[in-house]
Design an enzyme around this catalytic site. Structure first.
Site, mmCIF file in Angstrom:
data_model
loop_
_atom_site.group_PDB
_atom_site.id
_atom_site.type_symbol
_atom_site.label_atom_id
_atom_site.label_comp_id
_atom_site.label_asym_id
_atom_site.label_seq_id
_atom_site.Cartn_x
_atom_site.Cartn_y
_atom_site.Cartn_z
ATOM 1 N N TYR A 43 0.829 -1.196 0.000
ATOM 2 C CA TYR A 43 0.000 0.000 0.000
ATOM 3 C C TYR A 43 0.872 1.257 0.000
ATOM 4 C CZ TYR A 43 -3.517 -3.383 1.584
ATOM 5 O OH TYR A 43 -4.351 -4.477 1.716
ATOM 6 N N HIS A 101 0.296 -12.109 1.866
ATOM 7 C CA HIS A 101 -0.444 -11.216 0.968
ATOM 8 C C HIS A 101 -0.447 -11.749 -0.466
ATOM 9 C CE1 HIS A 101 -1.301 -6.677 0.009
ATOM 10 N NE2 HIS A 101 -2.370 -7.441 -0.107
#
Length: 304
Positions: free
Chosen positions: A47, A128
């Site tokens: 992010y 992830h």
């Protein structure tokens, strides 16, 4: 109405997903969430190429009583040639991402995340998006996360994905505590309901629902036609518009129903919301307080 204590602030929005967010606005977003009572935060190196962890860490400095999850699977490297808008994030530091699900890469990722955030540990560590790296993630990433858990470097380990089949494999084959499933348990897409939620219930695995607006279409299907980060199919747009019309009959905004939907299921331990401004946080909190009659839920089910 959703229990606001079950909210988690996701870290993509204030780190520049789809559009750049300046540091002041990012801190205002975090401050609005904290003021509203949100104490759980989810972030990742992905992010904002690390800026999400950096901004969250700065905000939390000197505070207590919070929990933070971050993710492993992408290592970051300084890169002056990094393109603006890479992987959908804007206004980020000049860093490139490299997938790494090795044991050494996993430990390095956690160390880097601790350095960026300034935290002394994370409560939860998630693998992830290992969709194309499942064998290595099961053989190396998960065992390394389990070692970190045993060392007291985190409390829980798990997986953060968009695909139900990927989540199911880790649920069945790995000693995980948490599943964060994005976009697959929403008003429009309930793929997680058939197998994933029951399997997690049997194994005592906590489930977090993220991406509950399906990339924007459930916020306003007449204006936003993105679903799963791309242009939605006509059939999906029509279903979302039908749901909006049903909600209008009851004077309930579609986004209120969309935000409250996951929390109605007993297996959902938390709803991850996204925001890139204080105004978006305020709107989300307001939508979660809207009363939604049971009859509306029944009509929305018939729109599927």
């Amino acid at each position: 109405m959703t229990d606001l204590s079950q909210l988690v602030l996701g870290g993509a929005g204030y780190a520049g997903l789809f559009r750049a967010v300046d540091p002041f606005s990012a801190q205002a977003t975090l401050d609005a969430a904290w003021t509203a009572g949100i104490r759980s935060f989810d972030t990742a190196p992905h992010y904002g190429a690390g800026s999400s962890e950096e901004r969250l860490g700065r905000f939390l400095r000197g505070r207590s009583g919070f929990t933070v999850s971050t993710k492993v699977g992408r290592l970051l490297f300084d890169d002056p040639t990094a393109a603006e808008g890479a992987e959908g994030f804007y206004g980020t530091p000049k860093r490139s991402r490299r997938r790494d699900y090795s044991a050494a890469g996993t430990r390095m990722s956690v160390a880097d995340s601790l350095a960026r955030s300034g935290l002394d540990r994370f409560d939860t560590l998630l693998v992830h998006d290992p969709d194309d790296h499942m064998e290595q993630a099961l053989a190396e990433t998960v065992p390394e996360l389990a070692r970190l858990r045993s060392e007291g470097r985190c409390v829980r380990i798990g997986i953060g994905v968009n695909r139900v089949d990927v989540a199911l494999r880790f649920v069945r084959e790995a000693p995980i505590d948490v599943v964060l499933i994005a976009g697959r348990f929403t008003l429009l897409d309930r793929q997680a309901e058939t197998e994933l939620l029951p399997e997690c219930a049997r194994r005592g695995i906590r489930v977090l629902a993220a991406g509950v607006l399906n990339s924007g279409i459930l916020a306003d299907p007449d204006r936003l036609s993105t679903f799963d980060y791309r242009l939605a199919a006509d059939e999906v747009i029509m279903r979302a518009q039908a749901m909006a019309k049903v909600c209008a009959k009851y004077e309930v905004p579609l986004r209120a129903a969309a935000l409250q939907f996951p929390g109605r299921h007993p297996m959902i331990g938390g709803t991850v919301i996204g925001a890139s401004s204080a105004a978006e946080v305020a709107d989300t909190i307001a939508m979660l307080k809207v009363a939604v009659p049971e009859e509306l839920w029944e009509e929305l089910d018939r729109c599927l």
